[in-house]
Design a protein around this motif. Structure first.
Motif, PDB file in Angstrom:
ATOM      1  N   ALA A  37     -16.266  22.539  24.427  1.00  0.00           N
ATOM      2  CA  ALA A  37     -16.952  21.681  23.467  1.00  0.00           C
ATOM      3  C   ALA A  37     -16.145  21.481  22.186  1.00  0.00           C
ATOM      4  N   CYS A  38     -15.029  22.175  22.065  1.00  0.00           N
ATOM      5  CA  CYS A  38     -14.278  22.161  20.815  1.00  0.00           C
ATOM      6  C   CYS A  38     -12.791  21.881  21.080  1.00  0.00           C
ATOM      7  N   PRO A  39     -12.241  20.808  20.495  1.00  0.00           N
ATOM      8  CA  PRO A  39     -10.831  20.494  20.711  1.00  0.00           C
ATOM      9  C   PRO A  39      -9.879  21.607  20.247  1.00  0.00           C
ATOM     10  N   GLN A  40     -10.265  22.311  19.185  1.00  0.00           N
ATOM     11  CA  GLN A  40      -9.409  23.394  18.702  1.00  0.00           C
ATOM     12  C   GLN A  40      -9.347  24.546  19.699  1.00  0.00           C
ATOM     13  N   VAL A  41     -10.488  24.851  20.323  1.00  0.00           N
ATOM     14  CA  VAL A  41     -10.526  25.893  21.347  1.00  0.00           C
ATOM     15  C   VAL A  41      -9.658  25.468  22.530  1.00  0.00           C
ATOM     16  N   ALA A  42      -9.750  24.219  22.922  1.00  0.00           N
ATOM     17  CA  ALA A  42      -8.941  23.704  24.028  1.00  0.00           C
ATOM     18  C   ALA A  42      -7.456  23.850  23.721  1.00  0.00           C
ATOM     19  N   ALA A  43      -7.051  23.509  22.506  1.00  0.00           N
ATOM     20  CA  ALA A  43      -5.642  23.641  22.118  1.00  0.00           C
ATOM     21  C   ALA A  43      -5.194  25.106  22.130  1.00  0.00           C
ATOM     22  N   ASP A  44      -6.055  25.995  21.645  1.00  0.00           N
ATOM     23  CA  ASP A  44      -5.726  27.421  21.659  1.00  0.00           C
ATOM     24  C   ASP A  44      -5.569  27.929  23.081  1.00  0.00           C
ATOM     25  N   LEU A  45      -6.499  27.572  23.961  1.00  0.00           N
ATOM     26  CA  LEU A  45      -6.431  28.023  25.339  1.00  0.00           C
ATOM     27  C   LEU A  45      -5.201  27.470  26.061  1.00  0.00           C
ATOM     28  N   THR A  46      -4.868  26.247  25.783  1.00  0.00           N
ATOM     29  CA  THR A  46      -3.703  25.630  26.413  1.00  0.00           C
ATOM     30  C   THR A  46      -2.415  26.298  25.948  1.00  0.00           C
ATOM     31  N   ALA A  47      -2.360  26.614  24.674  1.00  0.00           N
ATOM     32  CA  ALA A  47      -1.160  27.278  24.149  1.00  0.00           C
ATOM     33  C   ALA A  47      -1.005  28.642  24.753  1.00  0.00           C
ATOM     34  N   PHE A  82      -7.415  18.872  30.934  1.00  0.00           N
ATOM     35  CA  PHE A  82      -8.312  19.644  31.791  1.00  0.00           C
ATOM     36  C   PHE A  82      -9.173  20.594  30.961  1.00  0.00           C
ATOM     37  N   VAL A  83      -8.547  21.350  30.068  1.00  0.00           N
ATOM     38  CA  VAL A  83      -9.269  22.329  29.256  1.00  0.00           C
ATOM     39  C   VAL A  83     -10.192  21.630  28.263  1.00  0.00           C
ATOM     40  N   THR A  84      -9.761  20.514  27.701  1.00  0.00           N
ATOM     41  CA  THR A  84     -10.579  19.779  26.735  1.00  0.00           C
ATOM     42  C   THR A  84     -11.877  19.287  27.374  1.00  0.00           C
ATOM     43  N   ARG A  85     -11.796  18.838  28.620  1.00  0.00           N
ATOM     44  CA  ARG A  85     -13.005  18.365  29.309  1.00  0.00           C
ATOM     45  C   ARG A  85     -13.983  19.499  29.601  1.00  0.00           C
ATOM     46  N   ARG A  86     -13.535  20.731  29.530  1.00  0.00           N
ATOM     47  CA  ARG A  86     -14.399  21.857  29.871  1.00  0.00           C
ATOM     48  C   ARG A  86     -14.846  22.690  28.677  1.00  0.00           C
TER      49      ARG A  86
END
Length: 58
Positions: free
Chosen positions: A48-58, A42-46
């Motif tokens: 632009a950066c996979p690293q940001v998505a991983a940080d937000l998910t964590a 969900f976060v990755t689709r929203r």
């Protein structure tokens, strides 16, 4: 290349969208593990950066 290779190789489990089964750390850990892939997707689709998505998910 998957952002988290060990998770990509893991067998698919049924996902839970319910609240944690117990109000303790072990219950939350189980809930987190069961829902991690769905939240990361969900976060990755929203973002632009996979690293940001991983940080937000964590």
């Amino acid at each position: 290349m998957p952002l988290i290779p060990e998770r990509a190789a893991a067998a698919r489990r049924p996902t839970s969208r319910a609240a944690p089964p117990r109000p303790d750390a072990a219950g939350f850990a189980l809930f987190y593990e069961e829902n991690f892939d769905a939240v990361l997707g969900f976060v990755t689709r929203r973002t632009a950066c996979p690293q940001v998505a991983a940080d937000l998910t964590a």
